[in-house]
Design a protein around this motif. Structure first.
Motif, PDB file in Angstrom:
ATOM      1  N   GLU A 331      -5.106  71.852 116.481  1.00  0.00           N
ATOM      2  CA  GLU A 331      -5.113  72.945 115.516  1.00  0.00           C
ATOM      3  C   GLU A 331      -5.677  74.203 116.169  1.00  0.00           C
ATOM      4  O   GLU A 331      -5.844  74.271 117.385  1.00  0.00           O
ATOM      5  N   GLY A 332      -5.972  75.216 115.373  1.00  0.00           N
ATOM      6  CA  GLY A 332      -6.368  76.510 115.907  1.00  0.00           C
ATOM      7  C   GLY A 332      -7.716  76.494 116.602  1.00  0.00           C
ATOM      8  O   GLY A 332      -8.559  75.625 116.377  1.00  0.00           O
ATOM      9  N   ILE A 333      -7.903  77.491 117.480  1.00  0.00           N
ATOM     10  CA  ILE A 333      -9.179  77.727 118.150  1.00  0.00           C
ATOM     11  C   ILE A 333      -9.763  79.008 117.560  1.00  0.00           C
ATOM     12  O   ILE A 333      -9.113  80.047 117.563  1.00  0.00           O
ATOM     13  N   ASP A 334     -10.971  78.921 117.016  1.00  0.00           N
ATOM     14  CA  ASP A 334     -11.619  80.125 116.508  1.00  0.00           C
ATOM     15  C   ASP A 334     -13.129  79.978 116.684  1.00  0.00           C
ATOM     16  O   ASP A 334     -13.595  79.133 117.450  1.00  0.00           O
ATOM     17  N   MET A 335     -13.885  80.789 115.976  1.00  0.00           N
ATOM     18  CA  MET A 335     -15.341  80.829 116.178  1.00  0.00           C
ATOM     19  C   MET A 335     -16.033  79.522 115.797  1.00  0.00           C
ATOM     20  O   MET A 335     -17.138  79.239 116.279  1.00  0.00           O
ATOM     21  N   THR A 336     -15.394  78.714 114.927  1.00  0.00           N
ATOM     22  CA  THR A 336     -16.042  77.473 114.490  1.00  0.00           C
ATOM     23  C   THR A 336     -15.193  76.229 114.750  1.00  0.00           C
ATOM     24  O   THR A 336     -15.558  75.143 114.315  1.00  0.00           O
ATOM     25  N   HIS A 337     -14.046  76.383 115.434  1.00  0.00           N
ATOM     26  CA  HIS A 337     -13.165  75.243 115.688  1.00  0.00           C
ATOM     27  C   HIS A 337     -12.786  75.163 117.166  1.00  0.00           C
ATOM     28  O   HIS A 337     -12.431  76.179 117.781  1.00  0.00           O
ATOM     29  N   ASN A 338     -12.850  73.955 117.698  1.00  0.00           N
ATOM     30  CA  ASN A 338     -12.406  73.667 119.057  1.00  0.00           C
ATOM     31  C   ASN A 338     -11.522  72.424 118.984  1.00  0.00           C
ATOM     32  O   ASN A 338     -11.789  71.521 118.182  1.00  0.00           O
ATOM     33  N   PRO A 339     -10.446  72.346 119.779  1.00  0.00           N
ATOM     34  CA  PRO A 339      -9.523  71.201 119.658  1.00  0.00           C
ATOM     35  C   PRO A 339     -10.174  69.839 119.869  1.00  0.00           C
ATOM     36  O   PRO A 339      -9.736  68.853 119.297  1.00  0.00           O
ATOM     37  N   GLU A 340     -11.194  69.774 120.711  1.00  0.00           N
ATOM     38  CA  GLU A 340     -11.956  68.523 120.824  1.00  0.00           C
ATOM     39  C   GLU A 340     -13.393  68.819 120.425  1.00  0.00           C
ATOM     40  O   GLU A 340     -13.961  69.843 120.791  1.00  0.00           O
ATOM     41  N   PHE A 341     -13.962  67.938 119.656  1.00  0.00           N
ATOM     42  CA  PHE A 341     -15.294  68.185 119.113  1.00  0.00           C
ATOM     43  C   PHE A 341     -15.990  66.843 118.909  1.00  0.00           C
ATOM     44  O   PHE A 341     -15.365  65.777 118.954  1.00  0.00           O
ATOM     45  N   THR A 342     -17.294  66.893 118.679  1.00  0.00           N
ATOM     46  CA  THR A 342     -18.102  65.675 118.602  1.00  0.00           C
ATOM     47  C   THR A 342     -18.583  65.435 117.177  1.00  0.00           C
ATOM     48  O   THR A 342     -19.085  66.352 116.519  1.00  0.00           O
ATOM     49  N   THR A 343     -18.420  64.201 116.718  1.00  0.00           N
ATOM     50  CA  THR A 343     -18.888  63.827 115.384  1.00  0.00           C
ATOM     51  C   THR A 343     -19.686  62.532 115.453  1.00  0.00           C
ATOM     52  O   THR A 343     -19.644  61.795 116.442  1.00  0.00           O
ATOM     53  N   CYS A 344     -20.407  62.278 114.376  1.00  0.00           N
ATOM     54  CA  CYS A 344     -20.942  60.945 114.116  1.00  0.00           C
ATOM     55  C   CYS A 344     -20.338  60.461 112.810  1.00  0.00           C
ATOM     56  O   CYS A 344     -20.289  61.214 111.826  1.00  0.00           O
ATOM     57  N   GLU A 345     -19.827  59.236 112.805  1.00  0.00           N
ATOM     58  CA  GLU A 345     -19.403  58.604 111.556  1.00  0.00           C
ATOM     59  C   GLU A 345     -20.146  57.292 111.404  1.00  0.00           C
ATOM     60  O   GLU A 345     -20.310  56.550 112.382  1.00  0.00           O
ATOM     61  N   PHE A 346     -20.632  57.046 110.172  1.00  0.00           N
ATOM     62  CA  PHE A 346     -21.236  55.736 109.914  1.00  0.00           C
ATOM     63  C   PHE A 346     -20.684  55.166 108.619  1.00  0.00           C
ATOM     64  O   PHE A 346     -20.233  55.892 107.726  1.00  0.00           O
ATOM     65  N   TYR A 347     -20.720  53.823 108.521  1.00  0.00           N
ATOM     66  CA  TYR A 347     -20.247  53.103 107.341  1.00  0.00           C
ATOM     67  C   TYR A 347     -21.279  52.049 106.984  1.00  0.00           C
ATOM     68  O   TYR A 347     -21.719  51.289 107.851  1.00  0.00           O
ATOM     69  N   GLN A 348     -21.670  52.055 105.701  1.00  0.00           N
ATOM     70  CA  GLN A 348     -22.707  51.143 105.229  1.00  0.00           C
ATOM     71  C   GLN A 348     -22.189  50.366 104.021  1.00  0.00           C
ATOM     72  O   GLN A 348     -21.873  50.941 102.978  1.00  0.00           O
TER      73      GLN A 348
END
Length: 597
Positions: A331-348
């Motif tokens: 998707e687009g590249i702008d001030m708050t978006h980069n095509p690859e990014f880091t997340t944490c996901e958890f499931y409980q």
């Protein structure tokens, strides 16, 4: 014949040395060339004067060479590089290794500063240490004394090189001067000597030995810094060298990752890894990157989220799992978006979205306090020169129910059946009335998202939960127990930007298939971000997913708030950039040279 002299100002009757009329553009061109020639002549004269001064000082010093410091470098960048390459070549020709394999370091600079910062001014201890770092300043004081600023890992120590100390180690004055003059700003060096402080109280090392470990072949600007954004992002290594505060951003980022990991580990979660390449890009509404597996002769997608795999692990009996890793969205590249990014996901397992809201408040507010020392953070959303917002992370966070929040702001009653065409047309009209742009396809989900962005997200400066999304916007979330047509979902916004997304997970395989089919219809209508049907995941649900809460958190965006950066590129070591034309040409030339060999 009279020599032609270019006047200071252009006039319509100006003629050149041949009597021909001179155009204004030709005048500007000649004026520019003349100015460059004058600057070159001034530089040459300055270099000659400095050389004469050095020769005079050498004669006054009985023929001994002067020590060279930062002021002695008068070459332009290309000449400087050629000079440094010649230095490396000469070392090799003498059988010396300009890039030693090893230097025994007894202490790192931050630990050195912590250990010796409190000793008294004018003190020199008799214990020996060996340290390494990069030279960022070089200042000579006569023929026998020179100072280096040695930096590394965010710390700085002065290296105070005295010829008399080196003479005690068996080095003549001429050899001392030759060694000191071989060290240039930017070089990585190893130093062995005694800890101490100068008479002025500056923490120092008084060395008995010094070795260049990796010469810097390029001219760098020392403490003047690097400000060009393009260069900073494309050559992050240079940015880190020139701008010491940049490393603080990434140390804070590491603390965020460690804070999330520690919080979950303390609560019995298991950290796992799931595939980066998938046959179906499930788990989020986003446009995927496409790749190809040669051996399998198969088109694959880079993952947009790890969600479906993590929920399959909960089906398998791993009741609390999390993953911290990269996601990829085309998707687009702008001030708050980069095509690859880091997340944490958890499931409980056996948690719902109410539990997750409480956990989010505890985790986020606790991390902010641990990292910054308090709950309040100053943030400049439009850059350092713009107005500042004070963001208060004190719990509890504000909560807004999405549809009722929109109804309150817009003074309307939304249709009860949001799946209907009438509801979609109502939202089209509502967007038009309030000048909210929604490019095709104008699906109900996209129209609602645009309205929420315009009228609710803008309210969220302090951390705020926007809750209870319509089912049509949340195909993986479970229906709301009290609000028909809604889901038990929330998004956390800080300074109008989303940083977390969570919900009570849908665990009914029949209903999940129906919602996947709705997404497939939206994709067929042109919505590139709609989800694919993932039959493998639906089959897993048929084995039984317990009541489960799922949570996702954006590491990059949260780091932006804690480091007061409004551009995501500032918190990514190597952000996505458009190809640099010169770099592409140089790479092609290098490839051709390799091919020719």
């Amino acid at each position: 014949m009279t020599e032609f002299v270019l006047p200071e100002k252009y006039s319509e009757d100006l003629v050149d040395e041949n009597g021909a009329k001179m155009s204004k553009s030709e005048f500007k061109k000649r004026l520019k060339m003349q100015k460059k020639a004058e600057e070159a002549a001034e530089k040459k004269a300055k270099m000659a004067a400095e050389a004469a001064a050095r020769a005079e000082a050498k004669a006054a010093n009985g023929g001994a060479a002067n020590l060279e410091d930062d002021e002695s470098d008068t070459l332009d960048p290309s000449q400087y590089r050629e000079s440094r390459l010649a230095y490396v070549t000469s070392k090799k020709a003498k059988g010396e290794n300009p890039y030693p394999h090893k230097f025994k370091q007894s202490v790192q600079l931050p630990q050195y500063v912590a250990k010796y910062k409190d000793i008294e001014a004018g003190t020199r201890l008799e214990e020996k240490v060996s340290v390494t770092g990069r030279v960022m300043r070089k200042a000579a004081s006569g023929a026998k004394l020179i100072f280096f600023d040695l930096v590394g890992e965010g710390s700085k120590v002065q290296i105070m090189c005295d010829a008399r100390t080196f003479e005690g180690a068996g080095l003549s004055l001429a050899d001392f001067q030759s060694l000191m003059n071989s060290v240039k700003r930017g070089d990585i060096i190893g130093v062995e000597g005694f800890p101490g402080k100068s008479k002025r109280g500056e923490l120092s090392i008084f060395p008995t030995g010094l070795q260049v470990l990796a010469p810097c072949l390029h001219m760098i600007a020392g403490y003047s810094g690097l400000t060009n954004q393009e260069t900073r992002y494309r050559q992050r290594y240079l940015d880190l060298i020139m701008n010491p505060r940049v490393s603080d951003v990434f140390r804070t980022r590491a603390k965020v990752v460690e804070g999330v990991r520690s919080f979950l580990n303390q609560r019995g979660f298991l950290e796992v890894e799931t595939p980066m390449m998938n046959m179906i890009p499930g788990g989020a509404t986003a446009r995927p990157f496409i790749t190809y597996h040669n051996d399998l002769d198969l088109q694959l997608y880079m993952r947009v989220a790890p969600e479906l795999y993590l929920k399959m692990l909960v089906v398998g009996g791993l009741d609390r799992v999390f993953e911290i890793g990269k996601q990829f969205r085309n998707e687009g590249i702008d001030m708050t978006h980069n095509p690859e990014f880091t997340t944490c996901e958890f499931y409980q397992a056996y948690a719902d979205y109410n539990d997750l809201m409480d956990m989010t408040e505890e985790m986020i507010s606790g991390m902010v306090k641990e990292i910054t020392g308090g709950y309040k953070v100053t943030y400049h959303p439009h850059g350092p020169d713009g107005p500042a917002n004070e963001v208060d992370f004190s719990p509890p966070f504000r909560r807004i129910s999405m549809c009722s929040g929109l109804e309150e702001v817009l003074k309307v009653k939304l249709p009860e059946d949001l799946d209907s065409e009438e509801a979609r047309l109502f939202l089209v009209d509502l967007c038009a009335k309030h000048n909210v742009d929604c490019s095709p396809p104008q699906t109900t989900a996209r129209l609602l998202d645009k309205l929420v962005g315009e009228f609710l997200e803008t309210q969220c400066v302090n951390p705020t939960f926007i809750c209870d999304h319509p089912q049509i916007m949340s195909p993986l979330a479970k229906w709301h127990r009290d609000l028909p047509g809604m889901t038990e979902r929330f998004e956390l916004f800080v300074n109008t930007k989303e940083v977390a997304n969570a919900y009570t997970e849908l665990n009914d395989p029949v209903r999940q298939r129906e919602l996947f089919q709705q997404q497939a219809s939206a994709k067929a209508a042109g919505d590139d971000e709609a989800m694919f049907v993932d039959e493998n995941f639906c089959t897993a649900l048929e084995y039984g997913l317990p009541p489960t809460g799922g949570w996702g958190f954006g590491i990059d965006r949260f780091t932006m708030f804690l480091t007061d950066n409004n551009n995501i590129k500032e918190v990514l070591l190597f952000p996505a950039m458009k190809p640099d034309g010169n770099a592409v040409a140089q790479q092609k030339m290098a490839d051709l040279n390799v091919a020719d060999e």
